[in-house]
Design an enzyme around this catalytic site. Structure first.
Site, short mmCIF file in Angstrom:
data_model
loop_
_atom_site.label_atom_id
_atom_site.label_comp_id
_atom_site.label_asym_id
_atom_site.label_seq_id
_atom_site.Cartn_x
_atom_site.Cartn_y
_atom_site.Cartn_z
N GLY A 217 0.98 -1.15 -0.10
CA GLY A 217 0.02 0.04 -0.21
C GLY A 217 0.84 1.20 -0.08
N SER A 218 0.15 2.24 0.57
CA SER A 218 0.99 3.62 0.53
C SER A 218 2.07 3.61 1.51
CB SER A 218 -0.14 4.81 0.53
OG SER A 218 -0.56 4.60 1.62
N GLU A 239 5.49 -3.40 0.97
CA GLU A 239 5.68 -3.08 -0.56
C GLU A 239 4.80 -1.64 -0.59
OE1 GLU A 239 5.03 -6.52 -3.06
OE2 GLU A 239 5.20 -7.49 -1.13
N CYS A 273 2.32 0.68 -8.91
CA CYS A 273 3.28 1.13 -8.12
C CYS A 273 4.59 1.28 -9.02
CB CYS A 273 3.70 0.16 -6.96
SG CYS A 273 4.05 -1.64 -7.73
P1 NAD Z 1 -3.36 2.34 1.07
O1 NAD Z 1 -2.09 2.33 1.88
O2 NAD Z 1 -4.44 3.37 1.32
O3 NAD Z 1 -4.34 1.10 1.63
C1 NAD Z 1 -3.77 -0.40 1.41
C2 NAD Z 1 -4.21 -1.27 2.37
O4 NAD Z 1 -4.18 -0.84 3.81
C3 NAD Z 1 -5.86 -1.22 2.16
O5 NAD Z 1 -6.61 -2.42 2.34
C4 NAD Z 1 -6.51 -0.36 3.35
O6 NAD Z 1 -7.64 -0.69 3.93
C5 NAD Z 1 -5.44 -0.92 4.38
N1 NAD Z 1 -5.26 0.06 5.70
C6 NAD Z 1 -5.71 1.30 5.66
N2 NAD Z 1 -5.27 1.74 6.96
C7 NAD Z 1 -4.62 0.52 7.52
C8 NAD Z 1 -4.14 0.69 8.95
N3 NAD Z 1 -3.90 1.56 9.76
N4 NAD Z 1 -3.69 -0.64 9.10
C9 NAD Z 1 -3.75 -1.74 8.45
N5 NAD Z 1 -4.13 -1.47 7.28
C10 NAD Z 1 -4.78 -0.52 6.54
O7 NAD Z 1 -3.10 2.11 -0.24
P2 NAD Z 1 -4.17 2.09 -1.67
O8 NAD Z 1 -4.39 3.52 -1.86
O9 NAD Z 1 -5.01 1.29 -1.32
O10 NAD Z 1 -3.05 1.67 -2.71
C11 NAD Z 1 -2.19 2.62 -3.46
C12 NAD Z 1 -0.64 2.56 -2.85
O11 NAD Z 1 -0.13 1.31 -2.99
C13 NAD Z 1 0.05 3.43 -3.92
O12 NAD Z 1 0.92 4.13 -2.84
C14 NAD Z 1 0.93 2.39 -4.61
O13 NAD Z 1 2.26 2.61 -4.90
C15 NAD Z 1 1.08 1.40 -3.54
N6 NAD Z 1 1.35 -0.07 -3.99
C16 NAD Z 1 2.64 -0.65 -3.87
C17 NAD Z 1 2.93 -1.74 -4.60
C18 NAD Z 1 4.33 -2.69 -4.33
O14 NAD Z 1 4.41 -3.71 -4.66
N7 NAD Z 1 5.43 -1.58 -3.77
C19 NAD Z 1 2.20 -2.42 -5.38
C20 NAD Z 1 0.62 -1.77 -5.68
C21 NAD Z 1 0.46 -0.57 -5.01
#
Ligand code: NAD
Length: 468
Positions: A217-218, A239, A273
């Site tokens: 995620g982010s 990641e 990503c």
């Molecule tokens: P996000 O971080 O908002 O959410 C990711 C996940 O985390 C979701 O399932 C969300 O519900 C959950 N989440 C939210 N708050 C949380 C907490 N406090 N504790 C645990 N889980 C929590 O990311 P997004 O907007 O869904 O995705 C986009 C981001 O993901 C972009 O920054 C992108 O670059 C990144 N990404 C990285 C990779 C990689 O492999 N490096 C791959 C795909 C996406």
């Protein structure tokens, strides 16, 4: 950096379900269970129970994972349209994502850890063996819900761990369907899917029964996840976001690479990503590069993912659309010129015109942050050293690429990029067998290939003297 939008439970009485929107219309079309964080005690408890049998029999695990791969392939006609409906991507891309999901199961089914004797000259027989960790929490974002889920649960399961998987609340439905499909192939409790709004994820990563948190995620959420897992000292693999640069060299053949470069930036509507998120072109070629990319942006067929012929779908969700719009407006206000696009589309749904930006100041957020949308800034450079310094001058470190005709020279430049993977004349082409690891703020730990398997195992050393 803008805060990451996270759907949160509204104050007041809890609903038992939350709405799932079709990004092509902006309308709710279905709902998913809004599970309460307290339910995780039961879920993680069941995972612990399932662990005993699952870790004991590697051959049975291999058979189960191969059967799981077959089941995913057989369910492609149901999984792919549902994925497009909730995520937005063109149907052909969803079909490919389902295939990649099955491929991950098949790949990790064929991997096993290798015990290793230690020979240090002493009269002792020591051997490193590998043991599973226990329940793994897998948390994934909304850009590739199925493939990223499989990239986590396939190595974790192959290593003998049970998994609790939480998809993004923006894309829970295809993952729930995947869970039903896999239920026929995997023993009960080995893979459990939970859905809900925050704080479900926060509670999962801090649950004392979880031994490995595997998160994609982010960056801001990654920090929260690492902090959440700190009290239990569970292993954490992160990641996170990227801001990949593509450096075009003086000898690049612009027309030859333009299609590849364009799609490396705009595939999945830029919500990748490892998309190309900034292009550095020699000053002499800058206008040609901008025009080649802008032509393709203007010609790309934008529409609902289920419409035949669509090449670019909508952005997945309204907060993401707002973020892309904000970064673009800020760049235009900073003096950038939109050679294509530059605005959202005047139609229902989360559509943004494919956008190519020229004359962007290097400190504009569309260059320094992760836009994660169909917007690409092209910047001019005067020397390769300047381009490499600009590419590396960031807290991100996921991927990067160098484009040119002289491959040796391109490779020498690629070797100077500070990131986990560098490509020449390509971008974001990944093999299942390679390690995948962002550096700096883009990640912690290693996924992919055998490294992904070992990331779900712990070494266990047996130390025995030659004689009693
Ligand atoms: P996000 O971080 O908002 O959410 C990711 C996940 O985390 C979701 O399932 C969300 O519900 C959950 N989440 C939210 N708050 C949380 C907490 N406090 N504790 C645990 N889980 C929590 O990311 P997004 O907007 O869904 O995705 C986009 C981001 O993901 C972009 O920054 C992108 O670059 C990144 N990404 C990285 C990779 C990689 O492999 N490096 C791959 C795909 C996406």
């Amino acid at each position: 950096m803008l805060p990451t939008p996270v759907p949160r439970r509204p104050p007041g009485p809890r609903g038992e379900h939350f709405a799932v929107l079709d990004p092509a219309t902006g309308e709710a079309f279905d709902e998913a269970p809004d599970q309460r964080p307290e339910e995780l005690d039961t879920v993680v408890g069941r995972a612990h129970q399932a662990w005993r049998g699952w870790r004991a029999d590697p051959a049975a695990r291999t058979r189960a994972l191969l059967a799981a791969a077959d089941a995913v392939e057989a369910a492609r006609a149901e999984l792919a349209p549902l994925l497009t409906r909730e995520q937005g991507k063109p149907l052909a891309e969803s079909v490919a994502e389902v295939a990649r999901t099955a491929a991950r199961l098949r790949y990790f089914a064929g991997l096993a850890p290798v015990p290793r004797p230690i020979d240090d000259g002493r009269p002792v027989r020591s051997e490193v063996r590998w043991r599973s960790l226990g329940p793994v929490a897998a948390i994934v974002p909304w850009n590739f819900p199925l493939q990223l889920a499989a990239a986590k649960f396939a190595p974790a399961l192959a290593a003998g761990n049970p998994v609790v998987l939480k998809p993004s609340p923006f894309t829970p439905l295809a993952t729930r369907l995947l869970g039903s499909v896999l239920a026929g192939a995997l023993p009960e409790g080995v893979l459990t899917i939970v859905t809900g709004l925050e704080p479900l994820g926060a509670r999962l990563v801090s649950h004392p029964g979880i031994r490995h948190v595997s998160f994609t995620g982010s960056i801001p959420t990654g920090r929260a996840v690492a902090a959440g897992a700190a009290p239990s000292l569970a292993r954490v693999t992160l990641e996170l976001g990227g801001n990949d640069a593509a450096i075009l060299l003086e000898d690049v053949d612009v027309e030859r690479i333009a299609d590849r470069l364009f799609w490396a930036a705009f595939r999945n509507c830029g919500q990748v990503c490892m998309a190309v998120k900034r292009v550095y072109a020699p000053a002499r070629l800058r206008d040609q590069v901008v025009e080649a990319l802008a032509q393709r942006a203007r010609a790309a067929v934008v529409g609902p993912g289920l419409d035949p012929g669509t090449q670019l779908g909508p952005l997945n969700n309204a907060p993401q659309l707002a973020r892309v719009e904000h970064y673009t407006a800020r760049a235009l206000a900073d003096g950038a010129r939109a050679a294509a696009g530059g605005h959202r589309l005047d139609r229902p749904g989360h559509f943004f015109a494919p956008t190519v930006l020229a004359d962007v100041p290097p400190d504009s957020p569309v260059v320094t942050q992760e836009q994660f949308g169909p917007v690409l800034p092209v910047l001019a450079y005067r020397s390769v050293d300047e381009a490499v310094a600009a590419a590396n001058d960031t807290g991100f470190g996921l991927g990067g690429s160098v484009w040119g005709t002289d491959l040796d020279r391109a490779e020498a430049v690629a070797d100077r990029l500070e990131c986990g993977t560098a490509w020449i004349n390509h971008h974001a082409e990944l093999s299942l067998a390679q390690p995948f690891a962002g550096i700096k703020e883009s990640g912690v730990g290693v996924a992919g290939g055998p490294w992904g398997l070992y990331g779900n195992l712990r070494p266990f050393v047996v130390h025995r003297p030659e004689e009693g």
